[in-house]
Design an enzyme around this catalytic site. Structure first.
Site, PDB file in Angstrom:
ATOM      1  N   MET A   1       0.960  -1.461  -0.291  1.00 19.96           N
ATOM      2  CA  MET A   1       0.547   0.278  -0.135  1.00 19.96           C
ATOM      3  C   MET A   1       0.718   1.337   0.176  1.00 19.96           C
ATOM      4  O   MET A   1       1.741   1.391   0.840  1.00 19.96           O
ATOM      5  CB  MET A   1      -1.185  -0.252   1.053  1.00 19.96           C
ATOM      6  CG  MET A   1      -1.763  -0.857   1.226  1.00 19.96           C
ATOM      7  SD  MET A   1      -2.451  -1.192   2.824  1.00 19.96           S
ATOM      8  CE  MET A   1      -1.354  -2.399   3.841  1.00 19.96           C
TER       9      MET A   1
ATOM     10  N   ILE B   1       1.672  -5.697   7.974  1.00 19.93           N
ATOM     11  CA  ILE B   1       3.622  -4.646   7.903  1.00 19.93           C
ATOM     12  C   ILE B   1       3.705  -3.786   8.256  1.00 19.93           C
ATOM     13  O   ILE B   1       3.276  -2.643   7.376  1.00 19.93           O
ATOM     14  CB  ILE B   1       4.411  -5.251   7.091  1.00 19.93           C
ATOM     15  CG1 ILE B   1       4.147  -7.257   6.971  1.00 19.93           C
ATOM     16  CG2 ILE B   1       5.487  -4.885   6.853  1.00 19.93           C
ATOM     17  CD1 ILE B   1       4.628  -7.466   6.058  1.00 19.93           C
TER      18      ILE B   1
ATOM     19  N   GLY C   1       1.456   3.944   4.396  1.00 24.26           N
ATOM     20  CA  GLY C   1       2.262   3.342   3.874  1.00 24.26           C
ATOM     21  C   GLY C   1       2.598   1.566   4.378  1.00 24.26           C
ATOM     22  O   GLY C   1       3.413   1.643   5.898  1.00 24.26           O
ATOM     23  N   SER C   2       2.304   0.666   4.219  1.00 22.64           N
ATOM     24  CA  SER C   2       2.348  -0.425   5.010  1.00 22.64           C
ATOM     25  C   SER C   2       2.351  -1.507   3.793  1.00 22.64           C
ATOM     26  O   SER C   2       2.059  -1.109   2.435  1.00 22.64           O
ATOM     27  CB  SER C   2       1.636  -0.728   6.255  1.00 22.64           C
ATOM     28  OG  SER C   2      -0.145   0.161   5.262  1.00 22.64           O
ATOM     29  N   ARG C   3       2.559  -2.744   4.639  1.00 21.75           N
ATOM     30  CA  ARG C   3       1.953  -4.237   3.478  1.00 21.75           C
ATOM     31  C   ARG C   3       1.429  -4.808   4.394  1.00 21.75           C
ATOM     32  O   ARG C   3       0.991  -5.522   5.287  1.00 21.75           O
ATOM     33  CB  ARG C   3       3.626  -4.048   2.883  1.00 21.75           C
ATOM     34  CG  ARG C   3       3.520  -5.729   2.438  1.00 21.75           C
ATOM     35  CD  ARG C   3       4.770  -6.732   1.897  1.00 21.75           C
ATOM     36  NE  ARG C   3       5.036  -7.271   1.844  1.00 21.75           N
ATOM     37  CZ  ARG C   3       6.829  -8.103   0.721  1.00 21.75           C
ATOM     38  NH1 ARG C   3       7.184  -6.940   0.653  1.00 21.75           N
ATOM     39  NH2 ARG C   3       6.164  -8.816   1.131  1.00 21.75           N
TER      40      ARG C   3
END
EC number: 4.1.1.65
Length: 216
Positions: A96, A154, A184-186
């Site tokens: 993301m 994450i 911002g991430s995953r």
């Protein structure tokens, strides 16, 4: 297709303090120095507002579907060792960026069997090593059909706060909102071998609406 009741505001509660702070600073600068000096702060405030948008999504009525847990881009589709369960698994990773919706939603119907939290680094979440080195929160979900799915939030380079609202013993429905990652991430999803994966690296996906994979 079905649209479930979505008991959440269109602007995520997790963002309300940040939004209030950003608009307060913009108002203060405008009052003290005028609109020209305040303009960059208003733009920042509007960016923060759009970042925390959290729209409802339509849930596909497809038996055996594994849904995308987040908006973003596919950065990994691999056969790996599941770091959380003793098995080999298929890993599908959604990255993301700061312009994606960051609400996280359950990919499957099932019971949460366990939850793990790991403090860690804040590397760029698109890097493969972020899966094991960054701050993360993992959920083990046993689906209603008996399949084991691991869903991992994450943190990324900018993201410094993972929010997870669910606990072991609770039941999740497909598309149900369970958490949020700020800035911002995953999200990694680990699936049983033999699951049919419907996405490839580079594909754009949308939380709940995109079918990542299908159980046979």
């Amino acid at each position: 297709m079905s649209t479930p009741y979505y008991p959440h505001p269109i602007i995520a509660r997790e963002g309300w303090p940040f939004i209030a702070g950003a608009f307060a600073v913009a108002l203060l600068v405008q009052f003290m120095a005028g609109w020209l000096w305040a303009l960059p702060f208003w733009l920042i405030a509007l960016f923060v507002l759009q970042f925390f948008r959290d729209p409802p999504r339509v849930v596909p009525a497809l038996a055996g579907a594994v849904l995308a847990p987040a908006d973003g881009r596919i950065v990994a589709v691999d056969k790996v060792q599941d770091p959380y369960l003793p098995r080999e698994a298929l890993k599908v990773s959604v990255f993301m960026n700061v312009f994606n919706v960051h609400s996280n939603r359950s990919p499957v119907d099932g019971e949460i069997r366990n939850r793990w939290y790991f403090p860690g680094n804040f590397l760029n979440a698109s890097l493969p090593k972020a899966s094991l080195e960054n701050e993360r929160n993992a959920l083990w979900i046993r689906t209603d059909g008996g399949q084991d799915v691991t869903c991992v939030q994450i943190a990324g380079l900018i993201a410094k706060r993972i929010v997870c609202h669910v606990h072991p013993g609770e039941h999740l429905a497909r598309g149900q909102r369970f958490g949020f990652i700020r800035f911002g991430s995953r999200v990694d999803v680990y699936l049983p071998l033999g699951t049919k994966v419907n996405v490839a690296i580079g594909d754009k996906v949308y939380a709940t609406q995109t079918v990542l994979a299908e159980f046979h």
